[in-house]
Design a protein around this motif. Structure first.
Motif, PDB file in Angstrom:
ATOM      1  N   PRO A  53      41.485  14.112  37.529  1.00  0.00           N
ATOM      2  CA  PRO A  53      40.348  13.366  36.981  1.00  0.00           C
ATOM      3  C   PRO A  53      40.371  13.419  35.452  1.00  0.00           C
ATOM      4  N   ASN A  54      39.651  12.532  34.817  1.00  0.00           N
ATOM      5  CA  ASN A  54      39.495  12.529  33.372  1.00  0.00           C
ATOM      6  C   ASN A  54      38.483  13.618  33.018  1.00  0.00           C
ATOM      7  N   PRO A  55      38.862  14.662  32.259  1.00  0.00           N
ATOM      8  CA  PRO A  55      37.919  15.737  31.960  1.00  0.00           C
ATOM      9  C   PRO A  55      36.753  15.285  31.071  1.00  0.00           C
ATOM     10  N   GLN A  56      36.940  14.188  30.310  1.00  0.00           N
ATOM     11  CA  GLN A  56      35.868  13.660  29.452  1.00  0.00           C
ATOM     12  C   GLN A  56      34.879  12.817  30.261  1.00  0.00           C
ATOM     13  N   ASP A  57      35.362  12.240  31.369  1.00  0.00           N
ATOM     14  CA  ASP A  57      34.513  11.351  32.171  1.00  0.00           C
ATOM     15  C   ASP A  57      34.847  11.556  33.643  1.00  0.00           C
ATOM     16  N   ARG A  58      34.135  12.460  34.284  1.00  0.00           N
ATOM     17  CA  ARG A  58      34.410  12.798  35.686  1.00  0.00           C
ATOM     18  C   ARG A  58      34.143  11.634  36.641  1.00  0.00           C
ATOM     19  N   THR A  59      33.394  10.625  36.192  1.00  0.00           N
ATOM     20  CA  THR A  59      33.107   9.484  37.064  1.00  0.00           C
ATOM     21  C   THR A  59      34.223   8.441  37.017  1.00  0.00           C
TER      22      THR A  59
END
Length: 126
Positions: free
Chosen positions: A10-16
Motif C-alpha cells: 500500500p501507499n504509506p502516505q495514502d492508505r486508501t
C-alpha cells in the motif's frame, strides 16, 4: 546474479489508494565473519583463525570509532557514519538530545562498490 520477486504494497502516505506492485531483492542466505575469515584465509597465506581475529578486532574498532562520532572510511569499501531520527519541534530553544528517537548506521559505498551496483544483473524469481 541477484534474484528479485514481486510484492504488493500500500501507499504509506495514502492508505486508501490502490496498492501497487514493486520488486524486492531476494536473499540467498547470510555470510558471517566466520565465513569471511574462511574465504580470506583460502585466498592468502594467513590462517583462518588469524583472519577471524582480525575481522572481530576490525568490527570492535569500527563500533568504538562510531560511538565517538567519527566517520569510519574503509578504502575501496565505503564509509560508515551514525545517523539519527528525531522528533521535530517548533523552536530552536526546544531542541535537545532527548529528541533523538532512534539511531542507525549509514553506509555510503566507495567508488568500486558503486560501480558494482551500477552493473548488477537481476532476474525475476519464478
Amino acid at each position: 546474479m541477484v534474484k528479485v520477486k514481486t510484492i504488493e504494497r500500500p501507499n504509506p502516505q495514502d492508505r486508501t489508494a490502490e496498492k501497487k506492485f514493486y520488486v524486492q531483492a531476494v536473499s540467498k542466505g547470510t555470510t558471517d565473519l566466520e565465513r569471511l575469515a574462511y574465504l580470506v584465509s583460502h585466498q592468502s597465506t594467513v590462517r583462518e583463525a588469524d583472519c577471524y581475529a582480525v575481522l572481530l578486532s576490525l568490527l570492535h574498532n569500527i563500533m568504538d570509532e562510531l560511538k565517538q562520532g567519527r566517520i569510519v572510511k574503509l578504502d575501496k569499501l565505503g564509509s560508515f557514519q551514525i545517523g539519527v531520527r528525531s522528533e521535530g519541534v517548533d523552536t530552536q530553544q526546544e531542541v535537545s538530545s532527548f529528541l533523538v528517537k532512534k539511531s542507525h548506521v549509514n553506509f555510503r559505498p566507495d567508488t568500486r562498490m558503486r560501480e558494482m551496483l551500477d552493473t548488477m544483473k537481476f532476474s525475476l524469481e519464478a
